[in-house]
Design an enzyme around this catalytic site. Sequence first.
Site, PDB file in Angstrom:
ATOM      1  N   HIS A  44      55.534  43.110  25.411  1.00 20.89           N
ATOM      2  CA  HIS A  44      54.084  42.947  25.393  1.00 20.89           C
ATOM      3  C   HIS A  44      53.736  42.185  24.118  1.00 20.89           C
ATOM      4  CE1 HIS A  44      49.888  44.913  26.171  1.00 20.89           C
ATOM      5  NE2 HIS A  44      49.771  43.736  25.600  1.00 20.89           N
ATOM      6  N   GLU A  76      54.153  41.472  29.761  1.00 25.92           N
ATOM      7  CA  GLU A  76      52.863  42.079  30.056  1.00 25.92           C
ATOM      8  C   GLU A  76      51.859  41.732  28.968  1.00 25.92           C
ATOM      9  OE1 GLU A  76      53.837  46.224  30.356  1.00 25.92           O
ATOM     10  OE2 GLU A  76      53.549  46.561  28.207  1.00 25.92           O
ATOM     11  N   HIS A 198      54.500  54.240  31.210  1.00 29.46           N
ATOM     12  CA  HIS A 198      53.801  54.812  30.066  1.00 29.46           C
ATOM     13  C   HIS A 198      54.145  56.291  29.923  1.00 29.46           C
ATOM     14  CE1 HIS A 198      51.084  53.012  27.101  1.00 29.46           C
ATOM     15  NE2 HIS A 198      50.804  54.260  26.790  1.00 29.46           N
TER      16      HIS A 198
END
Length: 246
Positions: A44, A76, A198
Amino acid sequence: MPAKLSVNLNAIAMLRNRRDLPWPSVIGVGRLALAAGAHGLTVHPRPDERHTRHSDLPEIRALIDDEFPQAEFNIEGYPSVDFLSLVEKHQPEQVTLVPDDPAQATSDHGWNFAADSAFLIPVVRRLKKSGFRVSLFSDADPAGVTAARDTGADRIELYTGPYGSYHSDSEKAAKELERLGKTADAAFAAGLQVNAGHDLTVDNLPALARRIPALAEVSIGHGLTADALEYGMAGTVGRFLRACGW
């Protein structure tokens, strides 16, 4: 087939960035993860580069292409103009779009698909035209799935943070797991594939895999990195693969 495991390297990058030194090596740890059987790597790259740096991306792309061509690269982030240019330059197999504010410590909610559809549709179209699989970060909300499909995306990624946060409360965890499961059921019915990520751990992954047996991929960073301090990266990847059902 069990869910594939993508190892998120952000926590490794954050540890490296505490010092102006080249270790721990993001590429070296990524190599260990893939050699141990991980199916891909996730990053990310935020605008401030506090985790993965933009300079890491060509090295990760080369690592996969040269040494692990069966693996996937998942990038992402929030679909800003700069982010879209970044993914088009580094050609991941999958792009996961998240509604992050740049100041957020980590992703903590999914898209409001109905409200954000006008923004997401041209972004998804652009990414699909470039040949990327597109996944959209999603809360556990079956009602949003139709609007998610209508953006043209291929997958949703279930935000499993609330599920992971109930690690000491089995009753609340079970209720959150069922919300995730119902959202996945709605997504499959709408023709979407489903990822998840997550705060997933070796303890809560098996129940998720049982409730959503067609889960395509889990992307795991913090919990996996924490376990690697105890079991080593190769041993930890093995533990998480077994938790997924491999």
